[in-house]
Every structure is written in structure tokens, then in C-alpha cells.
Design a protein around this motif. Structure first.
Motif, PDB file in Angstrom:
ATOM      1  N   SER A  23       0.830  -1.212   0.000  1.00 61.70           N
ATOM      2  CA  SER A  23       0.000   0.000   0.000  1.00 61.70           C
ATOM      3  C   SER A  23       0.860   1.255   0.000  1.00 61.70           C
ATOM      4  O   SER A  23       0.536   2.247  -0.668  1.00 61.70           O
ATOM      5  N   LYS A  33      -3.267   9.102  -0.904  1.00 65.04           N
ATOM      6  CA  LYS A  33      -3.629   7.907  -0.144  1.00 65.04           C
ATOM      7  C   LYS A  33      -4.884   7.283  -0.735  1.00 65.04           C
ATOM      8  O   LYS A  33      -5.991   7.784  -0.572  1.00 65.04           O
ATOM      9  N   ILE A  36      -5.220   2.209   2.472  1.00 65.99           N
ATOM     10  CA  ILE A  36      -4.869   2.572   3.841  1.00 65.99           C
ATOM     11  C   ILE A  36      -3.617   1.834   4.294  1.00 65.99           C
ATOM     12  O   ILE A  36      -3.289   0.764   3.790  1.00 65.99           O
ATOM     13  N   SER A  38      -1.067   0.705   7.753  1.00 68.06           N
ATOM     14  CA  SER A  38      -1.011   0.463   9.190  1.00 68.06           C
ATOM     15  C   SER A  38       0.138  -0.480   9.473  1.00 68.06           C
ATOM     16  O   SER A  38       0.587  -1.218   8.591  1.00 68.06           O
ATOM     17  N   THR A  43      -3.848  -5.433   6.761  1.00 67.62           N
ATOM     18  CA  THR A  43      -4.614  -4.184   6.702  1.00 67.62           C
ATOM     19  C   THR A  43      -5.517  -4.143   5.478  1.00 67.62           C
ATOM     20  O   THR A  43      -6.694  -3.808   5.556  1.00 67.62           O
ATOM     21  N   THR A  44      -4.938  -4.457   4.312  1.00 66.36           N
ATOM     22  CA  THR A  44      -5.718  -4.452   3.070  1.00 66.36           C
ATOM     23  C   THR A  44      -6.548  -5.723   2.979  1.00 66.36           C
ATOM     24  O   THR A  44      -6.025  -6.818   3.092  1.00 66.36           O
ATOM     25  N   GLU A 196     -12.683   2.952   4.510  1.00 68.23           N
ATOM     26  CA  GLU A 196     -11.316   2.481   4.738  1.00 68.23           C
ATOM     27  C   GLU A 196     -10.521   3.467   5.603  1.00 68.23           C
ATOM     28  O   GLU A 196      -9.718   3.058   6.444  1.00 68.23           O
ATOM     29  N   LEU A 197     -10.739   4.772   5.398  1.00 67.80           N
ATOM     30  CA  LEU A 197     -10.029   5.760   6.214  1.00 67.80           C
ATOM     31  C   LEU A 197     -10.452   5.674   7.677  1.00 67.80           C
ATOM     32  O   LEU A 197      -9.621   5.819   8.580  1.00 67.80           O
ATOM     33  N   ARG A 199     -11.531   2.905   9.101  1.00 63.32           N
ATOM     34  CA  ARG A 199     -10.943   1.650   9.606  1.00 63.32           C
ATOM     35  C   ARG A 199      -9.448   1.820   9.874  1.00 63.32           C
ATOM     36  O   ARG A 199      -8.913   1.257  10.842  1.00 63.32           O
ATOM     37  N   GLU A 200      -8.781   2.619   9.049  1.00 68.66           N
ATOM     38  CA  GLU A 200      -7.357   2.855   9.275  1.00 68.66           C
ATOM     39  C   GLU A 200      -7.109   3.486  10.643  1.00 68.66           C
ATOM     40  O   GLU A 200      -6.166   3.113  11.358  1.00 68.66           O
ATOM     41  N   LYS A 201      -7.967   4.450  11.023  1.00 67.15           N
ATOM     42  CA  LYS A 201      -7.774   5.109  12.320  1.00 67.15           C
ATOM     43  C   LYS A 201      -8.064   4.154  13.478  1.00 67.15           C
ATOM     44  O   LYS A 201      -7.417   4.225  14.525  1.00 67.15           O
ATOM     45  N   ARG A 204      -4.992   2.148  13.861  1.00 70.08           N
ATOM     46  CA  ARG A 204      -3.903   2.929  14.439  1.00 70.08           C
ATOM     47  C   ARG A 204      -4.070   3.127  15.945  1.00 70.08           C
ATOM     48  O   ARG A 204      -3.084   3.177  16.687  1.00 70.08           O
TER      49      ARG A 204
END
Length: 301
Positions: A23, A33, A36, A38, A43-44, A196-197, A199-201, A204
Motif C-alpha cells: 500500500s 492515499k 490505507i 497500518s 490491513t488491506t 477504509e479511512l 478503519r485505518e484510524k 492505528r
């Protein structure tokens, strides 16, 4: 854009074990971006398409889930999604972690790659973390297992040698049409990138088993009349009530922080102010329920 007779275009799959930087590399090429990132493995989950357009050609990157030993139906879907791309693209970029070196996961992937006719580039990522003297012996280890079309050491994070990689990709791709408009960088709808953004947070800001047990669904995304404001309501699904409590946090503090961090990037993506409304629900063992996987966009066929 006027396409010449020498214009190159084609599809390039990014494959490898989890956390090798697939990614990161795609986002670097696009300077945006799209997929995402991490430090958490796997992650993907879906195949993410990123489109890089230049005067010389158009490269459609397919960022695939990391290939791993699946422990759920979701894991089965992720691995199958990655492997299904092998024969559907013009080129495979097999990314490996130069710092970690050759492992069992890489050997497993190589055995699968030997069965396809698609050209394969070996891309040794994270060379910024490795002493140069260790690179040649590492390359020899991989070369002993399979013959690669090209072998390219890079650092996706720092951009080292990625220009050379791009040139090699364009050189290999066939002449062809421009598949996407010049200003389009992905074929995924905005709702998908928004989910997805978020879920990325979550990835994190949470630890242990919570990252892998989370799915995000955009329930509503609409522009408020007379205002430069987009209203977005998302539901974050977890597998257990205890996980739900951890994700919300004391007096809602963790969920609020997820919302703050996600909203900043979503506003940059959409070019508008955003009101982000987040909810958390527990759905027991959703990663093994076919209907839930389909509802969350993970087809299990």
C-alpha cells in the motif's frame, strides 16, 4: 490526453506477505492515499485499484491483501483475492521485506508464482533499513528459488529507486489505450475510501485482537442543502461487546479520536467540510458469516 501509438498501458498486481509495503508503494506512486496503511498485518482486505497516468502511459496498480495462512472465511477471501490476480494482469510486483529477509511466507508465494506465465519483478522493499552489503546475498537467496524478470531494491517510504521501477514497468507493459480519465486515481467509490479511512484510524488507535475484528460500513453520505457540508454516518462493527466498549473508550474518548483523525483526511479527500457521525455495533463472529461478509463488501463465493 492525446494517446500516441507508443502509449503504454496495463495492469500491475502488488503481491506479497502482510506488511511488506504494498500500500505504501502504490500511494507513493499516486502521491495520494488510495490504500490505507497500518503497522498491523492484513490491513488491506479488498483489491484496491490505483491509476497512475502520465504522458508515456497508464499503469493500473492492484494492491492486494497480504498472502497469509487464513484463520476465518474473511481470511480465505483475502488470500483468494490476492491469488486470483496472478493470471489477470500484465505484470506482478512481488514485494518482500529486505529487513526481515527470506521466510516461509515468501517461499509459499514463490511456489504459486512458478505456476503462472505472467512476468514477475522481485521488489526488495525497505532497503533503507538494511546495510548495502547484505542486499546481494539476499538477492542471491531469492534468485536461487525462481527466475525473475527484474530484481529491483527500493524504499517505498523514502521513494528510493522507485523512479527506476516505474520506468521498468512502463518498458514491459504493452502498447494500449488509456483505460481511465487522466484525473481518475481509483475505480473505487468515495464511500469505500471513506470507510477504509475510518478503519485505518481504528487500526492505528487500537491494539490486540480489535483491529482484525473491525469492519466499517457507510450508512449515509449526503450533502446538506445550502451548506458546504457533507454528512457521513458510519457503523463500526466489532465481534464482541467487550471490544465495542474498548473501541468507544472511557466517556467516548477513543471513538471521538477515531472520528477526529478520520474527518481530517476525509475532508482532504472530498474537498469539503464533513460532519462524521460514528456508531459502534457488536456482531458476533461476523468474519465467518457469509451474509455479513457480503454485506461488508467481502464476497465469499
Amino acid at each position: 490526453m492525446q494517446v500516441s501509438e507508443t502509449y503504454k498501458s496495463g495492469f500491475v498486481a502488488l503481491i506479497g506477505r502482510p506488511n511488506v509495503g504494498k500500500s505504501t508503494l502504490m500511494n507513493h506512486f499516486l502521491d495520494e492515499k488510495i490504500s490505507i496503511m497500518s503497522d498491523k498485518p492484513q490491513t488491506t482486505r479488498n483489491q484496491i485499484r490505483g491509476v497512475l497516468t502520465s504522458d508515456e502511459g497508464q499503469i493500473i496498480f492492484l494492491d492486494t491483501p497480504g498472502i497469509h495462512k487464513p484463520k476465518s472465511r474473511l481470511g480465505d477471501f483475502m488470500v483468494r483475492t490476492a491469488q486470483d490476480t496472478f493470471n489477470e494482469v500484465d505484470l506482478i510486483l512481488f514485494l518482500v521485506d529486505a529487513e526481515e529477509g527470506l521466510g516461509g511466507g515468501d517461499r509459499y508465494i514463490i511456489e504459486s508464482l512458478k505456476k503462472v506465465s505472467t512476468p514477475v519483478f522481485l521488489v526488495l522493499n525497505k532497503i533503507d533499513r538494511v546495510h548495502p552489503e547484505k542486499l546481494l546475498p539476499l538477492i542471491d537467496q531469492y534468485r536461487a528459488l525462481m527466475e525473475f524478470q527484474e530484481i529491483i531494491p527500493i524504499s517505498a517510504l523514502q521513494g528510493s529507486n522507485t523512479g527506476s521501477l516505474k520506468e521498468l514497468i512502463l518498458h514491459l507493459l504493452p502498447t494500449g489505450p488509456q483505460y481511465y480519465p487522466s484525473d481518475q486515481m481509483t475505480d473505487h467509490p468515495e464511500q469505500f475510501i471513506v470507510s477504509e479511512l475510518v478503519r485505518e484510524k481504528v487500526l492505528r488507535l487500537t491494539h490486540e485482537e480489535i483491529p482484525h475484528s473491525v469492519a466499517v460500513v457507510v450508512d449515509e453520505m449526503s450533502k446538506r442543502k445550502g451548506k458546504d457540508l457533507i454528512f457521513i454516518r458510519c457503523t463500526i462493527f466489532t465481534e464482541r461487546k467487550t471490544q465495542k466498549g474498548i473501541l468507544i473508550g472511557k466517556q467516548g474518548a477513543l471513538l471521538k479520536e477515531v472520528g477526529l483523525q478520520a474527518r481530517t483526511e476525509i475532508e482532504r479527500l472530498l474537498g469539503s467540510r464533513v460532519f462524521l457521525d460514528l456508531w459502534v455495533k457488536a456482531k458476533k463472529d461476523w468474519r465467518n458469516e457469509v451474509n455479513m461478509l457480503k454485506q461488508f463488501g467481502y464476497r465469499d463465493e
